[in-house]
Write an enzyme that holds these catalytic residues in place. Structure first.
Site, mmCIF file in Angstrom:
data_model
loop_
_atom_site.group_PDB
_atom_site.id
_atom_site.type_symbol
_atom_site.label_atom_id
_atom_site.label_comp_id
_atom_site.label_asym_id
_atom_site.label_seq_id
_atom_site.Cartn_x
_atom_site.Cartn_y
_atom_site.Cartn_z
ATOM 1 N N ASP A 96 -26.422 73.649 -29.926
ATOM 2 C CA ASP A 96 -26.507 73.198 -31.322
ATOM 3 C C ASP A 96 -25.103 72.873 -31.853
ATOM 4 O O ASP A 96 -24.670 73.402 -32.878
ATOM 5 C CB ASP A 96 -27.184 74.294 -32.158
ATOM 6 C CG ASP A 96 -27.668 73.775 -33.506
ATOM 7 O OD1 ASP A 96 -27.719 72.538 -33.690
ATOM 8 O OD2 ASP A 96 -27.994 74.603 -34.381
HETATM 9 MG MG LIG Z 1 -25.303 77.261 -37.601
#
Ligand SMILES: [Mg+2]
Ligand SMILES: Nc1ncnc2c1ncn2[C@@H]1O[C@H](COP(=O)(O)OP(=O)(O)O)[C@@H](O)[C@H]1O
Length: 243
Positions: free
Chosen positions: A168
């Site tokens: 991410d």
């Molecule tokens: Mg984050």
């Protein structure tokens, strides 16, 4: 329940893991209510499950694990339990310890907890040390300075050289201080084993693509021309950095 020498406190229903330097941690540290006015919700970046805690001797960040995307609608905070060791918070705590030992710029983990309930489920939280003076990448006052882009390219390369696949990698998970760039938020991240760590590994390109998309979306204080120039600087620094 008392803390064992190895930093564990287990009750059958919950497990608390504490860094050796922070013996005073108790399960209540993971409830924002315990901190009263010392806990303030984080408003920049994240999914609303994080609090800055003004504490002594260090300021902390408390994070409750929450899902993003579609799954959040079904089960926002609960995960399927298989073992304490495989729970999100413990896995991230251990990964942070490992990444720090490799000399990478990540926050210091202080404690992790897993709350098990109704046989199959758990919730989890982690406490890390707050990086003093850090702001998220898109909010950084040095966004118009080539150096911060170069630094992010170098730092990303250092993580990749050690095999860290940041699933991410976006602007909110990059923190900037005066002269340093940190990566944060290693939920679901992993260290990839030797055989797939070549320069062209697809996971590396995947990380860079995700970062690029996030920059295009979040760094709107820059013109698209500037973003293109800075992205090239970042990629050059990434390509030229050595282990
Ligand atoms: Mg984050
Ligand atoms: N160690 C830290 N020091 C300073 N700020 C932090 C730190 N950890 C998290 N934050 C802030 O909290 C936000 C959310 O934390 P993060 O770990 O990314 O969790 P999530 O994205 O799952 O909510 C970050 O975007 C950042 O603004």
């Amino acid at each position: 329940m008392t803390l064992a020498a190895d930093g564990y406190m287990e009750s059958g229903k919950s497990l608390l893991l504490v860094s050796p330097e922070y013996e005073g941690v108790t399960p209540s540290w993971f409830s924002p209510g315990f901190w009263g006015g010392q806990a303030k919700p984080v408003t920049s970046g994240g999914r609303g499950g994080a609090w800055f805690i003004d504490a002594e001797p260090a300021n902390l960040v408390l994070r409750h694990y929450r899902r993003g995307g579609l799954m959040a609608k079904l089960a926002e905070k609960t995960y399927l339990f298989s073992s304490f060791e495989r729970a999100r918070s413990l896995a991230e705590f251990r990964l942070l310890v490992k990444l720090r030992s490799l000399g990478l710029t990540v926050p210091e983990p202080i404690a992790a907890i897993v709350w098990k309930y109704r046989v199959f489920w758990y919730q989890a939280a982690i406490v890390v040390k707050r990086i003093p003076g850090a702001v998220t990448f898109a909010d950084s006052p040095s966004l118009g300075d080539e150096d911060v882009w170069r630094k992010l390219g170098q730092v990303t390369r250092q993580f990749h050289d050690q095999g860290l696949d940041h699933v991410d990698l976006n602007c909110d998970n990059v923190l900037v201080t005066g002269d340093q760039v940190y990566l944060i938020d290693f939920d679901r991240c992993r260290l990839v084993t030797e055989s797939v760590t070549g320069t062209n590994a697809t996971w590396k390109q995947g990380n860079l693509n995700r970062l690029h998309r996030s920059i295009e979306k979040r760094c709107t204080s820059l013109t698209s021309e500037q973003r293109r120039t800075y992205w090239d600087i970042l990629l050059q620094a990434y390509g030229h950095s050595q282990r």
